[in-house]
Enzyme design. Structure first.
Site, PDB file in Angstrom:
ATOM      1  N   ALA A   5     -18.292  26.836 -21.125  1.00 34.79           N
ATOM      2  CA  ALA A   5     -18.917  27.919 -19.934  1.00 34.79           C
ATOM      3  C   ALA A   5     -17.628  28.268 -19.366  1.00 34.79           C
ATOM      4  O   ALA A   5     -16.589  28.601 -19.339  1.00 34.79           O
ATOM      5  CB  ALA A   5     -18.947  26.170 -19.111  1.00 34.79           C
ATOM      6  N   ILE A   7     -16.697  28.680 -16.364  1.00 32.94           N
ATOM      7  CA  ILE A   7     -16.507  27.914 -15.152  1.00 32.94           C
ATOM      8  C   ILE A   7     -14.725  27.356 -15.957  1.00 32.94           C
ATOM      9  O   ILE A   7     -14.181  27.388 -15.609  1.00 32.94           O
ATOM     10  CB  ILE A   7     -16.795  27.311 -14.223  1.00 32.94           C
ATOM     11  CG1 ILE A   7     -16.308  26.702 -13.396  1.00 32.94           C
ATOM     12  CG2 ILE A   7     -17.737  26.302 -15.052  1.00 32.94           C
ATOM     13  CD1 ILE A   7     -15.202  27.595 -12.537  1.00 32.94           C
ATOM     14  N   ALA A   8     -15.354  27.298 -16.907  1.00 39.56           N
ATOM     15  CA  ALA A   8     -14.162  25.954 -17.648  1.00 39.56           C
ATOM     16  C   ALA A   8     -13.062  26.932 -18.021  1.00 39.56           C
ATOM     17  O   ALA A   8     -11.585  26.757 -18.190  1.00 39.56           O
ATOM     18  CB  ALA A   8     -14.447  25.598 -19.155  1.00 39.56           C
ATOM     19  N   SER A  29     -19.116  22.840 -28.375  1.00 38.82           N
ATOM     20  CA  SER A  29     -19.830  24.243 -28.196  1.00 38.82           C
ATOM     21  C   SER A  29     -20.979  24.307 -28.840  1.00 38.82           C
ATOM     22  O   SER A  29     -20.904  23.908 -29.985  1.00 38.82           O
ATOM     23  CB  SER A  29     -18.939  25.649 -28.331  1.00 38.82           C
ATOM     24  OG  SER A  29     -20.093  26.159 -27.769  1.00 38.82           O
ATOM     25  N   ARG A  30     -21.978  24.385 -28.704  1.00 44.32           N
ATOM     26  CA  ARG A  30     -23.318  24.933 -29.422  1.00 44.32           C
ATOM     27  C   ARG A  30     -23.243  26.041 -30.343  1.00 44.32           C
ATOM     28  O   ARG A  30     -23.554  26.123 -31.585  1.00 44.32           O
ATOM     29  CB  ARG A  30     -24.667  25.179 -28.287  1.00 44.32           C
ATOM     30  CG  ARG A  30     -25.123  23.826 -28.022  1.00 44.32           C
ATOM     31  CD  ARG A  30     -26.200  24.922 -26.696  1.00 44.32           C
ATOM     32  NE  ARG A  30     -25.804  25.604 -26.115  1.00 44.32           N
ATOM     33  CZ  ARG A  30     -26.980  26.376 -25.546  1.00 44.32           C
ATOM     34  NH1 ARG A  30     -27.919  26.934 -25.390  1.00 44.32           N
ATOM     35  NH2 ARG A  30     -25.876  27.593 -25.169  1.00 44.32           N
ATOM     36  N   TYR A  51     -20.681  18.304 -29.422  1.00 41.15           N
ATOM     37  CA  TYR A  51     -20.899  17.289 -27.709  1.00 41.15           C
ATOM     38  C   TYR A  51     -20.886  15.666 -28.711  1.00 41.15           C
ATOM     39  O   TYR A  51     -19.655  15.563 -27.880  1.00 41.15           O
ATOM     40  CB  TYR A  51     -22.118  17.442 -26.905  1.00 41.15           C
ATOM     41  CG  TYR A  51     -21.867  18.891 -26.009  1.00 41.15           C
ATOM     42  CD1 TYR A  51     -21.588  19.606 -26.517  1.00 41.15           C
ATOM     43  CD2 TYR A  51     -23.016  19.362 -25.724  1.00 41.15           C
ATOM     44  CE1 TYR A  51     -21.774  21.217 -26.114  1.00 41.15           C
ATOM     45  CE2 TYR A  51     -23.213  20.427 -24.868  1.00 41.15           C
ATOM     46  CZ  TYR A  51     -22.847  21.402 -25.249  1.00 41.15           C
ATOM     47  OH  TYR A  51     -22.715  22.735 -24.642  1.00 41.15           O
ATOM     48  N   LEU A  67     -21.958  21.668 -17.974  1.00 44.82           N
ATOM     49  CA  LEU A  67     -23.233  22.159 -17.764  1.00 44.82           C
ATOM     50  C   LEU A  67     -24.009  22.885 -17.230  1.00 44.82           C
ATOM     51  O   LEU A  67     -23.761  22.735 -16.120  1.00 44.82           O
ATOM     52  CB  LEU A  67     -23.699  21.258 -19.231  1.00 44.82           C
ATOM     53  CG  LEU A  67     -22.921  20.988 -20.418  1.00 44.82           C
ATOM     54  CD1 LEU A  67     -23.799  19.174 -20.721  1.00 44.82           C
ATOM     55  CD2 LEU A  67     -22.660  21.549 -21.307  1.00 44.82           C
ATOM     56  N   HIS A  72     -26.082  18.085 -16.786  1.00 45.07           N
ATOM     57  CA  HIS A  72     -25.772  16.578 -16.152  1.00 45.07           C
ATOM     58  C   HIS A  72     -25.461  15.628 -16.529  1.00 45.07           C
ATOM     59  O   HIS A  72     -24.542  14.384 -16.831  1.00 45.07           O
ATOM     60  CB  HIS A  72     -24.988  17.066 -14.470  1.00 45.07           C
ATOM     61  CG  HIS A  72     -24.626  18.892 -14.059  1.00 45.07           C
ATOM     62  ND1 HIS A  72     -23.891  19.209 -12.927  1.00 45.07           N
ATOM     63  CD2 HIS A  72     -24.510  18.943 -14.732  1.00 45.07           C
ATOM     64  CE1 HIS A  72     -24.363  19.970 -13.127  1.00 45.07           C
ATOM     65  NE2 HIS A  72     -23.825  20.760 -14.518  1.00 45.07           N
ATOM     66  N   LYS A  90     -20.308  20.752  -9.635  1.00 41.60           N
ATOM     67  CA  LYS A  90     -21.747  20.687  -8.958  1.00 41.60           C
ATOM     68  C   LYS A  90     -22.615  21.127  -9.420  1.00 41.60           C
ATOM     69  O   LYS A  90     -22.401  22.455 -10.041  1.00 41.60           O
ATOM     70  CB  LYS A  90     -21.245  21.174  -8.053  1.00 41.60           C
ATOM     71  CG  LYS A  90     -19.932  22.618  -7.802  1.00 41.60           C
ATOM     72  CD  LYS A  90     -20.974  23.531  -8.682  1.00 41.60           C
ATOM     73  CE  LYS A  90     -21.603  24.058  -8.154  1.00 41.60           C
ATOM     74  NZ  LYS A  90     -21.391  25.566  -8.089  1.00 41.60           N
TER      75      LYS A  90
HETATM   76  N1  LIG Z   1     -17.000  24.659  -9.751  1.00 40.84           N
HETATM   77  C1  LIG Z   1     -16.576  25.691  -9.703  1.00 40.84           C
HETATM   78  O1  LIG Z   1     -16.125  26.328  -9.143  1.00 40.84           O
HETATM   79  C2  LIG Z   1     -18.120  26.646 -10.174  1.00 40.84           C
HETATM   80  C3  LIG Z   1     -18.162  27.637 -10.674  1.00 40.84           C
HETATM   81  C4  LIG Z   1     -19.017  28.246 -11.713  1.00 40.84           C
HETATM   82  C5  LIG Z   1     -20.438  26.898 -11.802  1.00 40.84           C
HETATM   83  N2  LIG Z   1     -19.942  26.161 -11.573  1.00 40.84           N
HETATM   84  C6  LIG Z   1     -20.696  24.302 -12.382  1.00 40.84           C
HETATM   85  O2  LIG Z   1     -20.465  24.842 -13.852  1.00 40.84           O
HETATM   86  C7  LIG Z   1     -21.583  24.936 -14.254  1.00 40.84           C
HETATM   87  C8  LIG Z   1     -21.571  25.683 -16.157  1.00 40.84           C
HETATM   88  O3  LIG Z   1     -21.626  26.771 -15.118  1.00 40.84           O
HETATM   89  P1  LIG Z   1     -21.601  28.485 -15.848  1.00 40.84           P
HETATM   90  O4  LIG Z   1     -21.008  29.313 -14.422  1.00 40.84           O
HETATM   91  O5  LIG Z   1     -19.725  27.972 -16.342  1.00 40.84           O
HETATM   92  O6  LIG Z   1     -22.172  28.253 -16.662  1.00 40.84           O
HETATM   93  P2  LIG Z   1     -22.583  29.009 -18.249  1.00 40.84           P
HETATM   94  O7  LIG Z   1     -20.805  29.620 -18.346  1.00 40.84           O
HETATM   95  O8  LIG Z   1     -24.277  29.153 -18.641  1.00 40.84           O
HETATM   96  O9  LIG Z   1     -21.490  27.685 -18.857  1.00 40.84           O
HETATM   97  C9  LIG Z   1     -22.644  26.166 -18.981  1.00 40.84           C
HETATM   98  C10 LIG Z   1     -22.125  25.699 -20.478  1.00 40.84           C
HETATM   99  O10 LIG Z   1     -23.488  24.834 -21.095  1.00 40.84           O
HETATM  100  C11 LIG Z   1     -23.808  25.108 -22.109  1.00 40.84           C
HETATM  101  N3  LIG Z   1     -25.217  24.164 -22.447  1.00 40.84           N
HETATM  102  C12 LIG Z   1     -25.772  23.745 -23.641  1.00 40.84           C
HETATM  103  N4  LIG Z   1     -26.783  24.025 -23.014  1.00 40.84           N
HETATM  104  C13 LIG Z   1     -27.010  24.855 -22.645  1.00 40.84           C
HETATM  105  C14 LIG Z   1     -28.353  25.644 -22.544  1.00 40.84           C
HETATM  106  N5  LIG Z   1     -29.758  25.559 -22.733  1.00 40.84           N
HETATM  107  N6  LIG Z   1     -29.148  26.598 -21.935  1.00 40.84           N
HETATM  108  C15 LIG Z   1     -27.414  27.330 -21.438  1.00 40.84           C
HETATM  109  N7  LIG Z   1     -26.318  26.572 -21.862  1.00 40.84           N
HETATM  110  C16 LIG Z   1     -26.407  25.281 -22.423  1.00 40.84           C
HETATM  111  C17 LIG Z   1     -23.271  26.425 -22.367  1.00 40.84           C
HETATM  112  O11 LIG Z   1     -22.103  25.431 -23.964  1.00 40.84           O
HETATM  113  P3  LIG Z   1     -21.932  26.363 -24.946  1.00 40.84           P
HETATM  114  O12 LIG Z   1     -22.967  27.267 -25.785  1.00 40.84           O
HETATM  115  O13 LIG Z   1     -20.633  26.877 -25.612  1.00 40.84           O
HETATM  116  O14 LIG Z   1     -22.359  24.938 -25.873  1.00 40.84           O
HETATM  117  C18 LIG Z   1     -22.520  26.886 -21.399  1.00 40.84           C
HETATM  118  O15 LIG Z   1     -21.613  27.263 -21.859  1.00 40.84           O
HETATM  119  C19 LIG Z   1     -22.974  24.449 -13.197  1.00 40.84           C
HETATM  120  O16 LIG Z   1     -23.030  22.995 -13.360  1.00 40.84           O
HETATM  121  C20 LIG Z   1     -22.067  24.680 -12.378  1.00 40.84           C
HETATM  122  O17 LIG Z   1     -22.987  24.505 -10.826  1.00 40.84           O
HETATM  123  C21 LIG Z   1     -19.025  25.534 -10.676  1.00 40.84           C
END
Ligand SMILES: NC(=O)c1ccc[n+]([C@@H]2O[C@H](COP(=O)([O-])OP(=O)(O)OC[C@H]3O[C@@H](n4cnc5c(N)ncnc54)[C@H](OP(=O)(O)O)[C@@H]3O)[C@@H](O)[C@H]2O)c1
Length: 289
Positions: A5, A7-8, A29-30, A51, A67, A72, A90
């Site tokens: 992700a 954010i990771a 990761s997928r 996963y 995710l 979640h 969150k």
């Molecule tokens: N605490 C903070 O500062 C903060 C900031 C931003 C986001 N977040 C939270 O973190 C989470 C992810 O946000 P993000 O912005 O990092 O999003 P993102 O880059 O889209 O990451 C989500 C990850 O979920 C995986 N995934 C699995 N099934 C999926 C699907 N059907 N469609 C899309 N992705 C899928 C993907 O990983 P693979 O393809 O690699 O498996 C993707 O990299 C959310 O819950 C968000 O609320 C928190």
């Protein structure tokens, strides 16, 4: 790491590298190429095929779930069933019922589950809230907006738990509850375009205090927290995503989580708070006009 992700890569993997007593052992990761790329960049030793394979790795103590919001709950339940502690992004779930189910599963598994609400671990936010204990708060104004310009992002897809309320509304609701407790009146206006794009929310509290909240996907980058007390007005710039200036709330969060895992102590951010936040988001949704 369940998923490569944004954010990771941006915040949590660097925080884990800097954190005492933590190591990111494995990622899945997928897309195996993306998992390998992040593994190289962040010196992660193992890349699992998917996963489920990662959850089967007996050397892993705890799993981080970044995710899309709709995933979640299912992946946290699977991780807990595999005996892992879980730090979940969150909002913990799509609604309070989902969060309650996750909390019960954690209790039954005897594993720690915590929502990754990083801004609560930033020392300056903690200091602000402590400085206002006992103050006569009249009004809290909290805003979090940014321009969501990527239609393919999960934030724009209802079935993946998209929408501004879950994405940024969770922060403004949380800070109002942190300062004032649970409201007894909720009014909300929403603008939708596919998903919910912009929220204007008014809250009333038993103390007589009021809050106004703004959460949006169609604003310039905008974060604000203003607390009006009987005797002073307090403001915090960029209250939610302070990144690393100079403290890293992500590092403080993962260290607090890891300490609780090791000591068997309570979660530094109790699940009751995460559930109560989703109760409020449910009420805001129900009040929307
Ligand atoms: N605490 C903070 O500062 C903060 C900031 C931003 C986001 N977040 C939270 O973190 C989470 C992810 O946000 P993000 O912005 O990092 O999003 P993102 O880059 O889209 O990451 C989500 C990850 O979920 C995986 N995934 C699995 N099934 C999926 C699907 N059907 N469609 C899309 N992705 C899928 C993907 O990983 P693979 O393809 O690699 O498996 C993707 O990299 C959310 O819950 C968000 O609320 C928190």
């Amino acid at each position: 790491m369940l998923g490569a992700a944004w954010i990771a890569n941006r915040a949590v993997l660097p925080a884990l590298r800097a954190a005492r007593g933590c190591e990111t052992l494995a990622i899945a990761s997928r897309d195996p190429a993306r998992a390998r790329e992040l593994a190289t960049r962040h010196r992660i030793r193992r890349v699992h095929a998917d996963y489920a394979a990662l959850l089967g790795d007996p050397d892993i103590d705890a799993v981080y779930v970044p995710l899309p919001n709709s995933l979640h709950l299912p992946w946290t339940l699977r991780a807990l069933a595999a005996g892992k502690h879980v730090l979940c992004e969150k909002p913990l779930a799509l609604d309070a019922a989902g969060a309650g189910e996750m909390a019960l599963a954690a209790q039954q598994a005897g594993r720690l589950l915590m929502e990754a609400v990083m801004y609560r671990f930033h020392p300056r936010t903690g200091e602000l809230v402590r400085s206002l204990r006992g103050a006569e708060i009249r009004h809290v104004s909290a805003a979090f907006g940014f321009p969501m310009a990527a239609p393919e992002n999960y934030r724009m897809r209802l079935e993946l738990g998209g929408g501004a309320l879950l994405d940024v509304g969770c922060y403004v609701a949380d800070v109002a509850r942190w300062l004032l407790g649970e409201p007894d009146r909720v009014r909300a206006i929403v603008r939708r375009k596919g998903v919910d794009m912009t929220w204007c929310v008014l809250l009333g509290f038993p103390s007589g205090a009021q809050a106004s909240l703004f959460a949006s996907f169609e604003s310039p980058e905008h974060q604000e927290l203003t607390v009006v007390c009987a005797d002073r007005v307090v403001r915090l710039e960029r209250p939610f995503t302070a990144w690393r200036d100079p403290d890293d709330p992500y590092q403080l969060m993962v260290e607090a989580f890891a300490d609780a895992v090791r000591s068997g102590g309570p979660a530094p951010l109790p699940l009751e708070s995460s559930i109560a936040n989703l109760v409020l988001l449910d009420r805001i949704r129900a009040a929307a006009v």
